[in-house]
Design a protein around this motif. Structure first.
Motif, PDB file in Angstrom:
ATOM      1  N   SER A  27       0.843  -1.201   0.000  1.00  0.00           N
ATOM      2  CA  SER A  27       0.000   0.000   0.000  1.00  0.00           C
ATOM      3  C   SER A  27       0.877   1.249   0.000  1.00  0.00           C
ATOM      4  CB  SER A  27      -0.890   0.004   1.248  1.00  0.00           C
ATOM      5  OG  SER A  27      -0.097   0.194   2.406  1.00  0.00           O
ATOM      6  N   TRP A  28       0.234   2.400  -0.119  1.00  0.00           N
ATOM      7  CA  TRP A  28       0.954   3.668  -0.041  1.00  0.00           C
ATOM      8  C   TRP A  28       1.603   3.814   1.333  1.00  0.00           C
ATOM      9  CZ3 TRP A  28       3.300   6.494  -3.203  1.00  0.00           C
ATOM     10  CH2 TRP A  28       3.767   7.750  -2.830  1.00  0.00           C
ATOM     11  N   ARG A  29       0.971   3.279   2.350  1.00  0.00           N
ATOM     12  CA  ARG A  29       1.524   3.291   3.709  1.00  0.00           C
ATOM     13  C   ARG A  29       2.913   2.651   3.717  1.00  0.00           C
ATOM     14  NH1 ARG A  29      -2.305   0.769   5.509  1.00  0.00           N
ATOM     15  NH2 ARG A  29      -3.527   2.474   6.315  1.00  0.00           N
ATOM     16  N   GLN A  59       3.798  12.278  -3.545  1.00  0.00           N
ATOM     17  CA  GLN A  59       2.403  12.610  -3.279  1.00  0.00           C
ATOM     18  C   GLN A  59       2.115  14.076  -3.555  1.00  0.00           C
ATOM     19  OE1 GLN A  59       0.726  11.126   0.381  1.00  0.00           O
ATOM     20  NE2 GLN A  59      -1.031  12.494   0.231  1.00  0.00           N
ATOM     21  N   SER A  60       3.072  14.966  -3.263  1.00  0.00           N
ATOM     22  CA  SER A  60       2.842  16.391  -3.538  1.00  0.00           C
ATOM     23  C   SER A  60       2.674  16.640  -5.031  1.00  0.00           C
ATOM     24  CB  SER A  60       3.954  17.251  -2.949  1.00  0.00           C
ATOM     25  OG  SER A  60       5.147  17.110  -3.670  1.00  0.00           O
ATOM     26  N   LEU A  61       3.377  15.895  -5.865  1.00  0.00           N
ATOM     27  CA  LEU A  61       3.195  16.039  -7.319  1.00  0.00           C
ATOM     28  C   LEU A  61       1.827  15.529  -7.757  1.00  0.00           C
ATOM     29  CD1 LEU A  61       6.715  15.097  -8.702  1.00  0.00           C
ATOM     30  CD2 LEU A  61       5.616  17.335  -8.755  1.00  0.00           C
ATOM     31  N   PHE A  62       1.385  14.425  -7.177  1.00  0.00           N
ATOM     32  CA  PHE A  62       0.054  13.916  -7.510  1.00  0.00           C
ATOM     33  C   PHE A  62      -1.037  14.850  -7.004  1.00  0.00           C
ATOM     34  CE2 PHE A  62       2.072   9.894  -8.562  1.00  0.00           C
ATOM     35  CZ  PHE A  62       1.268   9.447  -9.612  1.00  0.00           C
ATOM     36  N   ASP A  63      -0.841  15.429  -5.831  1.00  0.00           N
ATOM     37  CA  ASP A  63      -1.847  16.324  -5.248  1.00  0.00           C
ATOM     38  C   ASP A  63      -1.874  17.710  -5.891  1.00  0.00           C
ATOM     39  OD1 ASP A  63      -2.612  14.322  -3.501  1.00  0.00           O
ATOM     40  OD2 ASP A  63      -1.510  15.139  -1.783  1.00  0.00           O
ATOM     41  N   PHE A  87      -5.030   9.877  -1.981  1.00  0.00           N
ATOM     42  CA  PHE A  87      -4.174   9.268  -0.969  1.00  0.00           C
ATOM     43  C   PHE A  87      -4.874   9.494   0.364  1.00  0.00           C
ATOM     44  CE2 PHE A  87      -1.364  10.433  -4.405  1.00  0.00           C
ATOM     45  CZ  PHE A  87      -0.440   9.414  -4.469  1.00  0.00           C
ATOM     46  N   ALA A  88      -5.338   8.430   1.012  1.00  0.00           N
ATOM     47  CA  ALA A  88      -6.019   8.569   2.300  1.00  0.00           C
ATOM     48  C   ALA A  88      -5.864   7.285   3.104  1.00  0.00           C
ATOM     49  CB  ALA A  88      -7.499   8.880   2.091  1.00  0.00           C
ATOM     50  N   ASP A  89      -5.668   7.450   4.385  1.00  0.00           N
ATOM     51  CA  ASP A  89      -5.562   6.303   5.303  1.00  0.00           C
ATOM     52  C   ASP A  89      -4.528   5.284   4.851  1.00  0.00           C
ATOM     53  OD1 ASP A  89      -7.622   7.400   6.916  1.00  0.00           O
ATOM     54  OD2 ASP A  89      -9.143   6.510   5.597  1.00  0.00           O
ATOM     55  N   LEU A 130     -14.610   1.275  -7.080  1.00  0.00           N
ATOM     56  CA  LEU A 130     -13.472   1.742  -6.314  1.00  0.00           C
ATOM     57  C   LEU A 130     -12.333   0.734  -6.450  1.00  0.00           C
ATOM     58  CD1 LEU A 130     -12.224   3.729  -4.223  1.00  0.00           C
ATOM     59  CD2 LEU A 130     -13.158   2.220  -2.447  1.00  0.00           C
ATOM     60  N   PHE A 131     -11.124   1.236  -6.682  1.00  0.00           N
ATOM     61  CA  PHE A 131      -9.942   0.391  -6.775  1.00  0.00           C
ATOM     62  C   PHE A 131      -8.898   0.903  -5.787  1.00  0.00           C
ATOM     63  CE2 PHE A 131     -11.937   0.067 -10.906  1.00  0.00           C
ATOM     64  CZ  PHE A 131     -11.864  -1.287 -11.186  1.00  0.00           C
ATOM     65  N   ARG A 132      -8.182  -0.017  -5.140  1.00  0.00           N
ATOM     66  CA  ARG A 132      -7.027   0.289  -4.304  1.00  0.00           C
ATOM     67  C   ARG A 132      -5.793  -0.152  -5.069  1.00  0.00           C
ATOM     68  NH1 ARG A 132      -6.412  -3.035  -0.113  1.00  0.00           N
ATOM     69  NH2 ARG A 132      -8.022  -4.430  -0.840  1.00  0.00           N
ATOM     70  N   ALA A 133      -4.690   0.558  -4.883  1.00  0.00           N
ATOM     71  CA  ALA A 133      -3.448   0.237  -5.589  1.00  0.00           C
ATOM     72  C   ALA A 133      -2.593  -0.732  -4.778  1.00  0.00           C
ATOM     73  CB  ALA A 133      -2.661   1.506  -5.873  1.00  0.00           C
ATOM     74  N   ASP A 134      -2.227  -1.836  -5.403  1.00  0.00           N
ATOM     75  CA  ASP A 134      -1.189  -2.737  -4.901  1.00  0.00           C
ATOM     76  C   ASP A 134       0.067  -2.305  -5.653  1.00  0.00           C
ATOM     77  OD1 ASP A 134       0.492  -4.762  -4.107  1.00  0.00           O
ATOM     78  OD2 ASP A 134      -0.607  -6.361  -5.124  1.00  0.00           O
ATOM     79  N   ILE A 135       0.929  -1.569  -4.994  1.00  0.00           N
ATOM     80  CA  ILE A 135       2.021  -0.841  -5.649  1.00  0.00           C
ATOM     81  C   ILE A 135       3.238  -1.735  -5.886  1.00  0.00           C
ATOM     82  CG2 ILE A 135       3.617   1.102  -5.402  1.00  0.00           C
ATOM     83  CD1 ILE A 135       1.332   2.449  -3.720  1.00  0.00           C
ATOM     84  N   THR A 136       3.732  -1.713  -7.126  1.00  0.00           N
ATOM     85  CA  THR A 136       4.944  -2.466  -7.465  1.00  0.00           C
ATOM     86  C   THR A 136       6.143  -1.554  -7.716  1.00  0.00           C
ATOM     87  OG1 THR A 136       4.309  -2.534  -9.804  1.00  0.00           O
ATOM     88  CG2 THR A 136       3.669  -4.406  -8.436  1.00  0.00           C
TER      89      THR A 136
END
Length: 151
Positions: A3-5, A19-23, A48-50, A114-120
């Motif tokens: 996760s992003w966490r 994240q600042s670039l995405f936001d 980006f949340a939680d 809704l989709f959550r990202a499984d980040i690679t």
């Protein structure tokens, strides 16, 4: 599942800059794979949340169909050109790749998936302070943060 966490825990300063670039802009671009394997580019918003990176797809949208069939995606920030004479101030661009995990419907607003990202992989490309080198930073769950500079 990454996760992003996990990205933030592994490389907090890097994650903050990405994240600042995405936001910085509402609209991003997502690449998905069509049924024949060819790429599809679509506009998208993400959140980006939680500790999670999430995004949605309207009912019957092609990108949602693509992601339910083949969850691989690449998400890209808005592209902003460096300003001539102020190249060192260019914020750069970021990309996140992974697999989209369908997580049900979005309850707020119109019916959507809704989709959550499984980040690679997470990549941040920018210039060095002197604006003389391209700096590529990337993070993966297996190898953590890496950096390379190119002329």
């Amino acid at each position: 599942m990454t996760s992003w966490r996990d990205v933030h825990a592994g490389a907090p300063e890097f994650a903050r800059r990405v994240q600042s670039l995405f936001d910085a802009h509402k609209h991003k671009t997502i690449a998905t794979l069509r049924a024949d394997g060819s790429p599809r580019i679509s506009g998208i918003e993400c959140t980006f949340a939680d500790g999670e990176l999430t995004f949605g797809s309207m009912p019957n949208a092609r990108k949602g169909s693509d992601l339910r069939r083949d969850p691989r995606f690449a998400l890209h920030t808005a592209t902003v050109d460096p300003v001539d004479g102020a190249e060192a101030e260019w914020p750069g661009e970021a990309k996140i790749a992974g697999r989209a995990v369908h997580s049900g419907s979005i309850s707020d607003g119109p019916d959507s998936d809704l989709f959550r990202a499984d980040i690679t992989e997470v990549v941040l490309t920018h210039l060095n302070d002197a604006a003389t080198l391209l700096v590529i930073e990337w993070w993966t769950p297996a190898h953590g943060l890496n950096v390379v500079e190119r002329e």
